[in-house]
Design a protein around this motif. Structure first.
Motif, PDB file in Angstrom:
ATOM      1  N   ASP A   2      72.548 100.060  53.851  1.00 36.70           N
ATOM      2  CA  ASP A   2      71.875 100.965  54.793  1.00 36.70           C
ATOM      3  C   ASP A   2      70.814 101.762  54.049  1.00 36.70           C
ATOM      4  O   ASP A   2      70.542 102.908  54.349  1.00 36.70           O
ATOM      5  N   TYR A   3      70.261 101.148  53.009  1.00 40.72           N
ATOM      6  CA  TYR A   3      69.353 101.849  52.117  1.00 40.72           C
ATOM      7  C   TYR A   3      68.147 100.967  51.824  1.00 40.72           C
ATOM      8  O   TYR A   3      68.300  99.773  51.593  1.00 40.72           O
ATOM      9  N   GLY A   4      66.977 101.556  51.814  1.00 36.43           N
ATOM     10  CA  GLY A   4      65.803 100.810  51.368  1.00 36.43           C
ATOM     11  C   GLY A   4      64.683 100.745  52.390  1.00 36.43           C
ATOM     12  O   GLY A   4      64.835 101.138  53.557  1.00 36.43           O
ATOM     13  N   THR A   5      63.547 100.219  51.916  1.00 35.83           N
ATOM     14  CA  THR A   5      62.334 100.165  52.728  1.00 35.83           C
ATOM     15  C   THR A   5      62.505  99.457  54.075  1.00 35.83           C
ATOM     16  O   THR A   5      61.828  99.817  55.036  1.00 35.83           O
ATOM     17  N   PRO A   6      63.357  98.432  54.186  1.00 33.19           N
ATOM     18  CA  PRO A   6      63.512  97.788  55.499  1.00 33.19           C
ATOM     19  C   PRO A   6      63.768  98.787  56.621  1.00 33.19           C
ATOM     20  O   PRO A   6      63.290  98.601  57.746  1.00 33.19           O
ATOM     21  N   PHE A   7      64.483  99.868  56.301  1.00 33.05           N
ATOM     22  CA  PHE A   7      64.752 100.852  57.357  1.00 33.05           C
ATOM     23  C   PHE A   7      63.488 101.638  57.699  1.00 33.05           C
ATOM     24  O   PHE A   7      63.302 102.053  58.837  1.00 33.05           O
ATOM     25  N   GLY A   8      62.616 101.796  56.699  1.00 41.25           N
ATOM     26  CA  GLY A   8      61.304 102.398  56.960  1.00 41.25           C
ATOM     27  C   GLY A   8      60.492 101.505  57.884  1.00 41.25           C
ATOM     28  O   GLY A   8      59.782 101.989  58.777  1.00 41.25           O
ATOM     29  N   LYS A   9      60.639 100.202  57.687  1.00 38.42           N
ATOM     30  CA  LYS A   9      59.883  99.262  58.534  1.00 38.42           C
ATOM     31  C   LYS A   9      60.395  99.284  59.971  1.00 38.42           C
ATOM     32  O   LYS A   9      59.618  99.241  60.916  1.00 38.42           O
ATOM     33  N   ILE A  10      61.703  99.313  60.114  1.00 37.32           N
ATOM     34  CA  ILE A  10      62.257  99.322  61.474  1.00 37.32           C
ATOM     35  C   ILE A  10      61.809 100.582  62.217  1.00 37.32           C
ATOM     36  O   ILE A  10      61.354 100.522  63.359  1.00 37.32           O
ATOM     37  N   ILE A  11      61.882 101.709  61.521  1.00 37.47           N
ATOM     38  CA  ILE A  11      61.459 102.952  62.174  1.00 37.47           C
ATOM     39  C   ILE A  11      59.950 102.925  62.450  1.00 37.47           C
ATOM     40  O   ILE A  11      59.503 103.290  63.536  1.00 37.47           O
ATOM     41  N   GLY A  12      59.200 102.412  61.483  1.00 38.44           N
ATOM     42  CA  GLY A  12      57.753 102.259  61.681  1.00 38.44           C
ATOM     43  C   GLY A  12      57.484 101.419  62.919  1.00 38.44           C
ATOM     44  O   GLY A  12      56.644 101.764  63.763  1.00 38.44           O
ATOM     45  N   GLY A  13      58.182 100.318  63.033  1.00 38.83           N
ATOM     46  CA  GLY A  13      58.021  99.423  64.180  1.00 38.83           C
ATOM     47  C   GLY A  13      58.383 100.127  65.479  1.00 38.83           C
ATOM     48  O   GLY A  13      57.681 100.020  66.486  1.00 38.83           O
ATOM     49  N   LEU A  14      59.467 100.859  65.412  1.00 41.00           N
ATOM     50  CA  LEU A  14      59.914 101.586  66.607  1.00 41.00           C
ATOM     51  C   LEU A  14      58.837 102.574  67.058  1.00 41.00           C
ATOM     52  O   LEU A  14      58.497 102.654  68.242  1.00 41.00           O
ATOM     53  N   GLN A  15      58.282 103.282  66.085  1.00 39.44           N
ATOM     54  CA  GLN A  15      57.260 104.271  66.421  1.00 39.44           C
ATOM     55  C   GLN A  15      56.015 103.612  66.993  1.00 39.44           C
ATOM     56  O   GLN A  15      55.397 104.122  67.904  1.00 39.44           O
ATOM     57  N   LYS A  16      55.658 102.447  66.430  1.00 35.73           N
ATOM     58  CA  LYS A  16      54.416 101.792  66.841  1.00 35.73           C
ATOM     59  C   LYS A  16      54.551 101.056  68.173  1.00 35.73           C
ATOM     60  O   LYS A  16      53.701 101.154  69.030  1.00 35.73           O
TER      61      LYS A  16
END
Ligand code: ARG
Length: 561
Positions: A154-168
């Motif tokens: 549950d750690y790492g950039t992939p979670f940044g990507k998912i949230i980024g995607g969600l926001q976009k």
């Protein structure tokens, strides 16, 4: 009952340990157990025939042994079927007679499943999950306290990507509606966009940094997507019959990185290489372990170092096991070595249980969502097949939906466990449903046959007048079953020491096959009360044995099918 010891004890020939020389006879006409006399002959410089004769003459007969024969350098023992059957069935009439308390007050932590929550569970996760669960149950069978640890990624950039995607492109509403499906879509889309827009990588890293800092705008989003992904994986573990005690994963243990780095530094284990902090493991023929990258972030092994030290404090385990793909072997070698070098004695209690690749036949269940088959798709396919298989059957005891669930679970779990742990295997899913092959449904079906005989017997009160048992009708098949019951605990022990449930699967399959052979040749409920009682006793104990065994290989038994 230790039959080999009983045989060995009646031999009075020199001071030789015969118990370990006794083997199961290769065929029925060669008796039940045999002693090959060749090694002794060599030692004594006599012919095997003469040695066999001498040993035979030293035997003081007892009533467990019916006769002893010499054939071609073998000493063959024919046992008293009635006496042994009666005693063995008495000994194993309770489920609890297959368990023990040798692990009492000992704690075993097993780290298994441990998926990366940023992605779908795939078919490989089935293997770690079921091997881990089966080992957990085997340890419990021996009285150990087991802690089931799901060390989620549950750690790492992939979670940044998912949230980024969600926001976009997405919304919380969309995620609430479509669950993990939506998150995965954002992730894939983000990765795709990244190819033409490399700035997105920095963007995702930025978001991840905010997650780490528990930024009030971003962190709740992270918690939200984790809860969605976790719930999705929990559904799958439910289907497989697995429940974890501890879900603390990489992000939790990452908070210990600074103090662990400090500790490693104080112990002079860290060196700097191109800005990164590493542990040099070259004296042990291992590549260096990177502890901190030059930008100060931690790595997979770093977090595992933190996790095991914390777990030792928290659980004070006697054993810490990791069930993963064999590809992770280097990570664990490095981890164990670093723990040893840091002066923690419990490195000796750490163990990597590695397994071979597990896959579907080419083209089966196309991986529309990634490289490997996704577990939800596989589960859906299996459930549909299970439904087809039981269609049209009527049930008096079991609920049809329950039967579908149990068959699905049995097929999936058995597919993993039946092959030697370390070997690669291909899951021939369509063949796994045949009732006449070496399949889970075949085993379940055998069990329902035992159950139905017992129901029939119980309805027939006439036979419950006396409780006398007459074993004289027991033939070689019946006795084979008795011997399987008698050695079942040894098989459980072997599966546990080898960390390989396939050993248990094979034996359970043999028991089912032998029972069906016996059943086809024998009228169980015959006209004779005492003889029927004895056969029913065998069937009761067998049912017990199978239900204990099935549970250990993560199969739920069924009363009817
Ligand atoms: N998350 C990893 C994977 O999916 C497995 C973790 C195994 N456990 C551990 N403590 N490293 O491959």
């Amino acid at each position: 009952m230790n039959i080999k010891k009983i045989i060995a004890d009646c031999i009075h020939y020199k001071n030789i340990d015969f118990e370990n020389m006794i083997i199961e006879s290769i065929s029925q006409d060669k008796g039940d157990y045999s002693i090959p006399c060749f090694p002794l002959a060599k030692q004594e410089k006599k012919s095997p025939m003469i040695i066999a004769e001498e040993i035979k003459n030293s035997i003081i007969p007892n009533d467990y042994i019916k006769k002893v024969e010499i054939v071609g350098g073998y000493l063959n023992f024919f046992l008293n079927i009635e006496k042994i059957s009666s005693e063995v069935l008495k000994e194993y009439s309770q489920k609890s007679s297959f368990s023990s308390q040798e692990g009492k007050n000992k704690i075993v932590c097993i780290d298994y499943a441990s998926p990366n929550l940023a992605k779908y569970l795939h078919i490989g996760h089935l293997k770690t999950t079921i091997i881990g669960e089966s080992l957990a149950r085997l340890f419990e069978q021996k009285g150990y306290t087991v802690k089931r640890l799901n060390y989620v990624g549950d750690y790492g950039t992939p979670f940044g990507k998912i949230i980024g995607g969600l926001q976009k492109w997405g919304s919380i509403e969309d995620v609430k509606q479509r669950g993990n499906e939506a998150l995965q879509e954002y992730y894939v889309k983000f990765n795709k966009e990244e190819e033409s827009n490399p700035e997105l990588t920095q963007y995702a890293r930025g978001i991840f940094k905010k997650i780490e800092e528990k930024d009030p705008e971003v962190y709740p989003l992270y918690e939200f997507i984790i809860s969605i992904a976790r719930a999705d994986s929990e559904k799958m573990f439910d289907l497989l019959g697995v429940k974890f005690d501890d879900w603390r994963g990489e992000s939790y243990y990452n908070t210990f990185v600074p103090e662990i780095v400090k500790m490693l530094n104080e112990k002079h284990l860290l060196t700097t290489s191109e800005g990164a902090k590493i542990v040099d493991l070259s004296p042990y023929d291992l590549t260096p372990a990177v502890i901190l990258k030059s930008d100060g972030t931690s790595l997979y092994t770093t977090r595992d170092i933190c996790a095991v030290i914390e777990r030792k404090k928290y659980y004070n385990f006697d054993k810490m096991m990791y069930v993963t793909d064999i590809a992770q072997i280097l990570n664990f070698k490095q981890l164990f070595k670093i723990i040893e070098l840091a002066g923690f004695d419990f490195y000796k209690d750490m163990e990597h249980v590695a397994y071979g690749r597990f896959s579907l036949p080419e083209g089966k269940i196309s991986s529309r969502r990634g490289k490997q088959a996704v577990l939800v798709d596989l589960a859906e396919y299996t459930t549909n097949k299970a439904r087809e298989v039981i269609e049209g059957r009527t049930f008096n005891i079991e609920k049809p939906e329950n039967v579908v669930k149990k068959v699905t679970r049995a097929v999936l779990n058995f597919s993993v466990l039946k092959t030697e742990r370390i070997k690669d295997s291909v899951f021939e899913i369509d063949k796994a449903f045949a009732f006449d092959g070496e399949t889970a449904p075949y085993m379940l079906y055998t069990y329902t046959r035992l159950a139905s005989i017992l129901r029939k017997y119980e309805q027939n009160n006439a036979f419950q007048v006396s409780k006398n048992l007459d074993f004289s009708s027991f033939d070689e098949n019946a006795f084979e079953l008795v011997k399987y019951i008698n050695t079942f605990v040894d098989i459980i022990d072997l599966a546990l020491t080898k960390r390989d449930p396939s050993i248990l699967c094979k034996r359970l399959m043999d028991i089912c096959k032998t029972f069906n052979k016996y059943y086809n040749a024998t009228k169980i409920i015959d006209g004779d009360e005492n003889s029927t009682n004895a056969k029913i006793e065998l069937i009761k104990v067998l049912k017990n044995t199978l239900s204990v065994g099935f549970n250990l290989i993560c199969i739920d038994s069924l009363e009817e099918m």
